[in-house]
Design a protein around this motif. Structure first.
Motif, mmCIF file in Angstrom:
data_model
loop_
_atom_site.group_PDB
_atom_site.id
_atom_site.type_symbol
_atom_site.label_atom_id
_atom_site.label_comp_id
_atom_site.label_asym_id
_atom_site.label_seq_id
_atom_site.Cartn_x
_atom_site.Cartn_y
_atom_site.Cartn_z
ATOM 1 N N THR A 1 0.828 -1.208 0.000
ATOM 2 C CA THR A 1 0.000 0.000 0.000
ATOM 3 C C THR A 1 0.862 1.258 0.000
ATOM 4 O O THR A 1 0.554 2.235 -0.694
ATOM 5 C CB THR A 1 -0.930 0.006 1.228
ATOM 6 N N LEU A 2 1.937 1.250 0.773
ATOM 7 C CA LEU A 2 2.813 2.422 0.861
ATOM 8 C C LEU A 2 3.821 2.501 -0.274
ATOM 9 O O LEU A 2 4.548 3.496 -0.396
ATOM 10 C CB LEU A 2 3.564 2.403 2.200
ATOM 11 N N GLY A 3 3.879 1.462 -1.111
ATOM 12 C CA GLY A 3 4.830 1.457 -2.209
ATOM 13 C C GLY A 3 6.252 1.174 -1.776
ATOM 14 O O GLY A 3 7.204 1.655 -2.395
ATOM 15 N N LEU A 4 6.412 0.374 -0.734
ATOM 16 C CA LEU A 4 7.736 0.041 -0.204
ATOM 17 C C LEU A 4 8.089 -1.406 -0.518
ATOM 18 O O LEU A 4 7.207 -2.266 -0.615
ATOM 19 C CB LEU A 4 7.770 0.253 1.314
ATOM 20 N N GLU A 5 9.366 -1.676 -0.638
ATOM 21 C CA GLU A 5 9.838 -3.033 -0.862
ATOM 22 C C GLU A 5 9.982 -3.747 0.475
ATOM 23 O O GLU A 5 10.484 -3.173 1.449
ATOM 24 C CB GLU A 5 11.179 -3.010 -1.589
#
Length: 533
Positions: free
Chosen positions: A428-432
């Motif tokens: 959701t946060l666009g983090l790996e």
């Protein structure tokens, strides 16, 4: 609720701020939006099978106190003929996972119990009734072998040197007891230099500042790094090399870490072993391994450096047992702490002999771990020391459960829950996602400055950093978005980092956590953009 200024809020600890905001949100209750408290570290799962076994065992124990009597007063537990058959008949009459678990232990070819099973049954039902003072005070004999087997399997990779344990009231009690005994035995003294491996559990940063300790703290800071192509928080060699300084008496570490949730990588452990061997053989190490069971192939520093290390472990997180207050301290039988005490100057040894004189005719023979036990009750009450017997029985059943196949399936289920939540939040946060092999996924740490810079650009990130504070963001996040997070700076993390617990909300709510963070930050960004036109 009284009005509190922004300046006053900035001074609150992360936990106090969280409590304040939670109370404020409840007072301004808006039932249209569910409060999501992702600041708490209390897990929302439990281990039902060993608990069911516990209450079955307790029910059987009560029946045994009433055997051959109809009075209101039951007897104490003593050895009696026919108990084994009564126990098996009782289990047959109460089918379920708890009974099946107890029968697996009973009929197992493995010596899980450390003594003949008839003797173990009598002792364990006596302990669950709680009609005698705990004895031995350090750990009950019927509990010691299963607890050691569990620690050895889950934390020490089945390679631990022989060790002793002290059953304590959770990890927090263990922390307090060890600090006190190190001071009482002159292994640390006020103003000594110690090292803390950061980030760490916030009290490890706070305790050294207390007046009775006033330690000179050297901070070893973990950094974000790429390991095997994935992100991980690890210690640069330059930080670990600070431990070559022999004026540092002790190093304290939570491994895996809180809140960054990463286990120390093998190369760092090897460097630490090299430093101890070549440069600093008298370095005392305290490792808190409460999150070790969330890493697939975890190996404690206690397994790598048993002579130098004292290990704390709490059952609270893994088994969903924070209310039980159960944990243990482990110290190798051959250990640095005992040897350092024998090397103290004679005047100090004389003082110690006087301190512990009531415990033994030759107090110098009292081991470090037994001094921890005695100090936990100010020595004079050593005879009444020890964790309550019923608590130790629960520890024992948790431990035995983990030694069985179902216990290993439970471990996989718990780890899957945590990683699925992490995946939803990070997506959701666009983090790996971090390197899974070293990641507990019990917590995660999000650096707002770095995240907003990558997602929204440097200009907005700079505005946020210069015009806002994490405290202000978390306050508005709680008030407007009904989302609670925890400041991470008190753990030794960056000023702009927050801790998100992946343990205490439903799995499907973690996408919502990310969405609420994004909604607030984009509201702030939109207001900022209007000023740029």
């Amino acid at each position: 609720m009284p009005i509190v200024t922004e300046e006053a809020l900035e001074e609150l600890s992360p936990f106090e701020l969280s409590l304040f905001l939670e109370q404020k949100v409840h007072e301004n209750n808006d039932e249209r939006t569910t409060l999501l408290n992702a600041g708490r570290g209390n897990p929302n799962w439990t281990a039902p099978t060993p608990r069911e076994a516990y209450f079955l065992l307790g029910q059987f124990a009560v029946q045994e106190t009433l055997y051959d009597t109809e009075q209101l007063t039951g007897s104490m537990i003593t050895e009696q003929e026919g108990r084994e058959q009564r126990f098996l008949t009782f289990l047959a009459g109460h089918p379920g996972k708890g009974a099946a678990f107890l029968k697996k232990i009973w009929f197992s070819d493995n010596n899980y119990l450390g003594m003949p099973k008839n003797l173990w049954l009598t002792q364990i039902i006596d302990h669950i009734i709680g009609d005698n003072y705990p004895h031995p005070v350090r750990c009950l004999t019927a509990c010691e072998t299963p607890i050691k087997a569990y620690l050895n399997q889950e934390l020490f990779a089945d390679q631990a040197a022989p060790f002793d344990i002290f059953a304590v009231e959770g990890g927090t009690a263990g922390i307090c007891y060890i600090f006190d005994t190190l001071i009482h035995n002159f292994l640390l003294k006020q103003g000594d230099k110690i090292a803390l491996m950061l980030p760490t559990f916030a009290p490890y940063l706070e305790i050294p500042e207390l007046p009775q300790y006033a330690f000179d703290v050297v901070k070893l800071q973990a950094k974000q790094t790429i390991l095997e192509g994935k992100m991980s928080y690890q210690f640069p060699d330059s930080e670990i090399n600070k431990l070559r300084d022999t004026s540092i008496k002790a190093v304290f570490v939570v491994n895996p870490s809180n809140p960054t949730a990463n286990a120390i990588c093998p190369s760092t452990i090897q460097l630490l072993k090299k430093i101890v061997k070549e440069d600093h053989p008298e370095l005392m190490i305290l490792t808190d391994d409460v999150y070790g069971t969330f890493v697939p192939e975890f190996r404690s520093l206690f397994a790598e450096l048993p002579y130098n290390t004292t290990c704390i472990y709490s059952y609270s997180k893994y088994f969903g047992a924070t209310g039980w207050r159960i944990g243990t301290i482990a110290v190798a039988k051959d250990n640095l702490f005992d040897d350092l005490i024998t090397q103290l100057p004679e005047p100090l040894k004389t003082r110690l002999n006087a301190r512990y004189a009531s415990l033994a005719s030759d107090p110098s023979t009292i081991s470090f771990i037994d001094r921890i036990v005695a100090d936990s009750r100010d020595i004079a009450l050593n005879h009444a020391a020890g964790l309550s017997s019923p608590q130790q029985v629960m520890m024992t059943l948790f431990s035995l459960y983990s030694l069985l196949d179902e216990g290993q399936a439970y471990k996989q289920e718990v780890m899957t829950i945590c990683h699925e939540r992490e995946k939803l939040l990070f997506h959701t946060l666009g983090l790996e996602e971090p390197l899974k092999a070293l990641d507990t996924a019990y917590y995660c740490e999000i650096n707002f400055e770095e995240w907003t810079r990558k997602r929204y650009g440097a200009e907005f990130s700079n505005y946020l950093k210069n015009s806002w504070t994490v405290t202000k963001i978390l306050t508005i996040l709680a008030e407007k978005e009904k989302l609670m997070l925890l400041k991470a700076n008190a753990f030794g993390s960056d000023e702009w980092s927050v801790r998100i617990s992946l343990a205490n909300l439903s799995t499907n709510q973690y996408a919502e956590v990310g969405q609420r963070i994004i909604h607030l930050i984009e509201d702030i960004r939109d207001e900022w953009l209007l000023t740029q036109q």
